[in-house]
Scaffold this motif. Structure first.
Motif: not given
Length: 77
Positions: A53-62
Motif C-alpha cells: 500500500x501507499x500513504x496518501x498525503x493530507x492533500x492527496x487524501x482530500x
C-alpha cells in the motif's frame, strides 16, 4: 488515440479512496506511471517500497475523496 494522463491520474487517485484503510493507506495495485506522477505532485508518499500500500498525503487524501465523490457517486434525490 491520445491518452489524457491527467484524467488517468484523477481516476487512480479517486479509486485509492475506495481502497483506503488505516486512515490514509491505499492499495497500490495501479499503473506505476500514474503512481509516480501522483508522487511527483505530492499526493502520495514514494510508492517504491516493499509495502503493498501507499500513504496518501493530507492533500492527496482530500483530493482523493473529492474525486471519488465527483466521479463515482450519484446525486441524492
Amino acid at each position: 488515440m491520445e491518452i489524457d494522463r491527467d484524467k488517468i491520474d484523477e481516476a487512480v487517485l479517486a479509486l485509492m479512496w475506495l481502497t483506503l484503510h488505516d486512515e490514509r493507506r491505499a492499495w497500490k495495485g495501479f499503473d506505476w506511471g500514474a503512481l509516480e506522477r501522483l508522487h511527483a505532485r505530492g499526493l502520495i508518499a514514494d510508492p517504491v517500497n516493499k509495502a503493498k500500500s501507499v500513504i496518501l498525503t493530507d492533500e492527496g487524501l482530500r483530493q482523493s475523496e473529492e474525486l471519488f465523490r465527483a466521479l463515482f457517486t450519484r446525486p441524492r434525490s
